[in-house]
Design an enzyme around this catalytic site. Structure first.
Site, PDB file in Angstrom:
ATOM      1  N   ASP A  95      31.480 -42.545 -13.149  1.00 34.47           N
ATOM      2  CA  ASP A  95      30.470 -42.401 -14.207  1.00 34.47           C
ATOM      3  C   ASP A  95      31.145 -41.876 -15.470  1.00 34.47           C
ATOM      4  OD1 ASP A  95      27.780 -39.970 -14.749  1.00 34.47           O
ATOM      5  OD2 ASP A  95      28.351 -41.792 -15.840  1.00 34.47           O
TER       6      ASP A  95
ATOM      7  N   ASP B 275      25.623 -39.752 -16.894  1.00 33.39           N
ATOM      8  CA  ASP B 275      24.194 -39.945 -16.563  1.00 33.39           C
ATOM      9  C   ASP B 275      23.979 -39.959 -15.055  1.00 33.39           C
ATOM     10  OD1 ASP B 275      23.838 -43.593 -16.970  1.00 33.39           O
ATOM     11  OD2 ASP B 275      25.161 -42.365 -15.728  1.00 33.39           O
TER      12      ASP B 275
ATOM     13  N   ASP C 119      29.476 -46.742 -14.013  1.00 33.94           N
ATOM     14  CA  ASP C 119      29.241 -47.754 -15.038  1.00 33.94           C
ATOM     15  C   ASP C 119      30.525 -48.555 -15.281  1.00 33.94           C
ATOM     16  OD1 ASP C 119      29.053 -44.781 -16.874  1.00 33.94           O
ATOM     17  OD2 ASP C 119      30.859 -46.029 -16.733  1.00 33.94           O
TER      18      ASP C 119
ATOM     19  N   ASP D 281      29.523 -61.158  -8.515  1.00 30.30           N
ATOM     20  CA  ASP D 281      28.589 -61.309  -7.397  1.00 30.30           C
ATOM     21  C   ASP D 281      27.368 -62.062  -7.933  1.00 30.30           C
ATOM     22  OD1 ASP D 281      27.927 -58.889  -4.804  1.00 30.30           O
ATOM     23  OD2 ASP D 281      27.056 -60.884  -5.086  1.00 30.30           O
TER      24      ASP D 281
ATOM     25  N   ASP E 146      25.909 -64.430  -2.908  1.00 30.56           N
ATOM     26  CA  ASP E 146      25.068 -63.560  -2.087  1.00 30.56           C
ATOM     27  C   ASP E 146      24.098 -64.378  -1.230  1.00 30.56           C
ATOM     28  OD1 ASP E 146      23.912 -60.760  -1.710  1.00 30.56           O
ATOM     29  OD2 ASP E 146      22.150 -61.918  -2.303  1.00 30.56           O
TER      30      ASP E 146
ATOM     31  N   GLU F  46      28.694 -65.483   1.253  1.00 26.94           N
ATOM     32  CA  GLU F  46      28.215 -64.492   2.211  1.00 26.94           C
ATOM     33  C   GLU F  46      27.230 -65.201   3.119  1.00 26.94           C
ATOM     34  OE1 GLU F  46      25.040 -61.947   1.443  1.00 26.94           O
ATOM     35  OE2 GLU F  46      25.924 -60.238   2.451  1.00 26.94           O
TER      36      GLU F  46
ATOM     37  N   HIS G  73      29.421 -52.777   0.927  1.00 19.85           N
ATOM     38  CA  HIS G  73      28.311 -51.952   0.435  1.00 19.85           C
ATOM     39  C   HIS G  73      27.088 -52.031   1.342  1.00 19.85           C
ATOM     40  CE1 HIS G  73      27.377 -55.964  -0.826  1.00 19.85           C
ATOM     41  NE2 HIS G  73      26.159 -55.582  -1.131  1.00 19.85           N
ATOM     42  N   ASP G  74      27.122 -52.954   2.314  1.00 19.12           N
ATOM     43  CA  ASP G  74      25.979 -53.094   3.231  1.00 19.12           C
ATOM     44  C   ASP G  74      26.270 -52.511   4.606  1.00 19.12           C
ATOM     45  OD1 ASP G  74      25.272 -56.465   2.091  1.00 19.12           O
ATOM     46  OD2 ASP G  74      24.404 -54.560   1.443  1.00 19.12           O
TER      47      ASP G  74
HETATM   48  O1  ISL Z   1      24.002 -56.246   5.669  1.00 18.58           O
HETATM   49  C1  ISL Z   1      23.447 -57.116   6.247  1.00 18.58           C
HETATM   50  C2  ISL Z   1      22.456 -56.880   7.317  1.00 18.58           C
HETATM   51  O2  ISL Z   1      22.598 -55.524   7.731  1.00 18.58           O
HETATM   52  C3  ISL Z   1      23.730 -58.488   5.822  1.00 18.58           C
HETATM   53  O3  ISL Z   1      23.269 -59.414   6.731  1.00 18.58           O
HETATM   54  C4  ISL Z   1      23.055 -58.639   4.460  1.00 18.58           C
HETATM   55  O4  ISL Z   1      21.845 -57.958   4.377  1.00 18.58           O
HETATM   56  C5  ISL Z   1      22.641 -60.028   4.183  1.00 18.58           C
HETATM   57  O5  ISL Z   1      23.700 -60.846   4.570  1.00 18.58           O
HETATM   58  C6  ISL Z   1      22.436 -60.223   2.664  1.00 18.58           C
HETATM   59  O6  ISL Z   1      23.092 -59.213   1.921  1.00 18.58           O
HETATM   60  C7  ISL Z   1      23.145 -59.472   0.527  1.00 18.58           C
HETATM   61  O7  ISL Z   1      21.848 -59.770   0.027  1.00 18.58           O
HETATM   62  C8  ISL Z   1      20.879 -58.730   0.028  1.00 18.58           C
HETATM   63  C9  ISL Z   1      21.418 -57.406  -0.533  1.00 18.58           C
HETATM   64  O8  ISL Z   1      20.504 -56.355  -0.225  1.00 18.58           O
HETATM   65  C10 ISL Z   1      22.762 -57.082   0.060  1.00 18.58           C
HETATM   66  O9  ISL Z   1      23.277 -55.886  -0.537  1.00 18.58           O
HETATM   67  C11 ISL Z   1      23.700 -58.237  -0.195  1.00 18.58           C
HETATM   68  O10 ISL Z   1      25.016 -57.964   0.286  1.00 18.58           O
HETATM   69  C12 ISL Z   1      19.738 -59.231  -0.814  1.00 18.58           C
HETATM   70  O11 ISL Z   1      20.257 -59.704  -2.038  1.00 18.58           O
END
Ligand code: ISL
Length: 550
Positions: A25, A29, A33, A102, A203, A254, A318-319
């Site tokens: 950051d 804030d 960023d 992305d 995505d 993805e 990140h997921d």
């Molecule tokens: O992390 C997953 C399930 O636990 C993945 O299957 C993921 O949610 C899915 O493949 C899609 O993820 C992507 O699209 C989502 C977003 O929330 C995720 O951060 C992104 O990586 C909706 O846009």
């Protein structure tokens, strides 16, 4: 096994994922960023990274942290301005790295002007840019769940129809059957490609197609019905032909719930669709470390793709919660385990992805209350569980290990307040372990994880064998639950990788064919003499070694 597919710059690349809102950051804030990313680019460049994958920066109400876009061609104020983004692109290129954006085209935000128009009336010209259906038997058009909600349909009072969403109700799915919508998406992609970016991470790209008639699912809980429906690859071929194929870029799709055979349809080099696959047979379907299952998955994907299409290697993003916590040892062997997992991902067939903080061995987190969490997927699931009568504390405990927030806590730069991430109040709490676990401390340590990543990436880039070499597991340890021992071979070069994924020392009985070979140590995650010859009789807990074999 077929020889490696034809060579391409991105097949030797290492990708670093920047979840910018948690990276640095610059203005206090509390939210990371793009200016902050610029200030920390040297941290990424010095690793030896080739491609920076930037999570969505487009204007968004941020219900799903940028994956709910309300304007594809502006930068959200929280991240910065288009000028800042253009400076980030220049500074990334100036350091010899490439920028992969992305791109989210399965859905938009419900506040995108397109959706505002679409929902305004049944005969609005953009009505068909989204998916609207009449009620069935007084309720939703079918029994499907979404990723983030009990029903994939939300009722719209004004026009008395339901609209479809694969994720949250704030993320209505676009109707890819509509050619006008598709052309608008392709134009937007070219808008960013013409700015000079080097690729896209696409995505949820396996969700674009929907089945005719939206029939009920036998088992609504198994949401595979959202993905890989007929027509998907027609869209991807058209997308590639209308956009990507016109630029020297790389694309990664993805794609959840795909088998190697289905994965090849996305990335087969004769398909004219995408370049790399980002599948989830591990992160979505292997809840905790299972060496034999992991080995089977690696074999299946190698046999399914090698020589025909390119896989990705990752164990967190990140997921998905941080790999050293979920799939390694984040306790007494955290440093060795972080290095072992990295060695595995960078030496298995496929392009390795580093998720920010992985390079210093950052760990998952456990906050004490649901209020401290941000992830819409977790909060919606918690509400569903508690609404269904679950004990709140039990519901929280059940969701914590796989909460996406485990990997979204701020990057831990140093031991100053908020780990040096912000001088303000962070948008999400910093992991309390930052005082002992941070980049400054790691870089000063003799056993630095960061410096190991640097060496790992360097030897990968100096030798083609990791990117193009055939993969062979040594039969002696094929069924071993601790040891993973394999070779990569390209022409006259053979590298041997030996990993002990366990908290115990593991002895090795090397086969005669190796005992007599000229073996030289290239890299080890314990103190060792690089260049020393001979094979170890034992691997220590979470020990990883890479050898050249002649
Ligand atoms: O992390 C997953 C399930 O636990 C993945 O299957 C993921 O949610 C899915 O493949 C899609 O993820 C992507 O699209 C989502 C977003 O929330 C995720 O951060 C992104 O990586 C909706 O846009």
């Amino acid at each position: 096994m077929a020889a490696a597919a034809n060579q391409a710059w991105w097949k030797k690349a290492v990708v670093y994922q920047v979840y910018w809102r948690s990276f640095y950051d610059s203005d206090g804030d509390g939210c990371g960023d793009l200016e902050g990313v610029i200030r920390k680019l040297d941290h990424i460049r010095d690793l030896g990274v080739d491609i920076v994958w930037l999570n969505p920066v487009y204007e968004s109400p941020d219900r799903d942290n940028g994956y709910d876009i309300s304007n594809y061609e502006t930068v959200m104020a929280k991240a910065g301005t288009m000028e800042t983004w253009e400076r980030l692109l220049r500074e990334t290129h100036r350091r010899g790295m490439k920028l992969m954006m992305d791109m989210v085209v399965n859905h938009t935000s419900d506040r995108h002007p397109w959706f505002v128009e679409s929902r305004s009336s049944r005969d609005n010209p953009k009505r068909d840019w989204y998916i609207w259906k009449d009620p069935k038997d007084g309720g939703a058009p079918n029994n499907w769940r979404s990723y983030f909600s009990p029903s994939a349909w939300t009722w719209d009072e004004r026009t008395e129809q339901y609209y479809f969403h694969s994720f949250a109700s704030e993320q209505p799915d676009l109707n890819w059957r509509n050619p006008e919508l598709r052309e608008e998406i392709y134009r937007t992609m070219r808008f960013w490609l013409d700015k000079g970016i080097d690729g896209f991470r696409l995505d949820a790209i396996a969700l674009l197609a929907k089945p005719d008639g939206f029939p009920d699912a036998e088992n609504p809980a198994d949401i595979r019905y959202l993905t890989n429906n007929p027509g998907l690859h027609d869209y991807l071929r058209e997308m590639n032909e209308r956009t990507f194929a016109r630029y020297d870029i790389v694309t990664v799709g993805e794609a959840a719930f795909v088998t190697p055979e289905e994965g090849l349809k996305f990335v087969g080099e004769d398909r004219g669709e995408l370049n790399m696959l980002f599948h989830f047979e591990i992160c979505d379907e292997m809840p905790e470390w299972d060496m034999l299952r992991f080995k089977r998955i690696q074999r299946r994907w190698y046999e399914g793709l090698w020589g025909k299409g390119t896989n990705s290697q990752f164990l967190n993003n990140h997921d998905h919660t941080r790999q050293v916590s979920r799939y390694g040892n984040d306790g007494p062997y955290r440093v060795q385990s972080a290095k072992l997992l990295a060695t595995m991902l960078h030496t298995l067939p496929g392009v390795p992805y580093i998720y920010q903080g992985e390079e210093i061995g950052m760990t998952g987190v456990r906050f004490g209350s649901i209020e401290e969490y941000d992830d819409i997927a977790m909060k919606n699931k918690y509400a569903e569980l508690v609404g269904g009568g679950a004990d709140p504390q039990e519901a929280l405990r059940s969701l914590q290990p796989l909460s996406r927030d485990n990997s979204r806590t701020p990057m831990q730069w140093d031991d100053s307040p908020n780990a040096g991430f912000t001088t303000g109040t962070p948008w999400i709490r910093v992991n309390p372990n930052y005082r002992d676990l941070n980049a400054a401390k790691d870089l000063a340590a003799p056993d630095s994880v960061y410096r190991y990543y640097q060496q790992l990436i360097r030897i990968r880039k100096e030798n083609d064998v990791m990117a193009y070499g055939d993969f062979t597991e040594l039969p002696e340890w094929m069924d071993d639950e601790r040891l993973y021992v394999y070779t990569r071979t390209l022409g006259g070069t053979t590298w041997l990788i030996a990993l002990n994924h366990s908290d115990e020392p593991s002895p090795l009985e090397w086969p005669a064919r190796l005992r007599g070979a000229n073996v030289r140590l290239l890299l080890a995650n314990y103190p060792a003499d690089v260049g020393q010859s001979g094979l170890p009789a034992t691997l220590r807990p979470h020990e990883a070694r890479i050898y050249s074999v002649e």
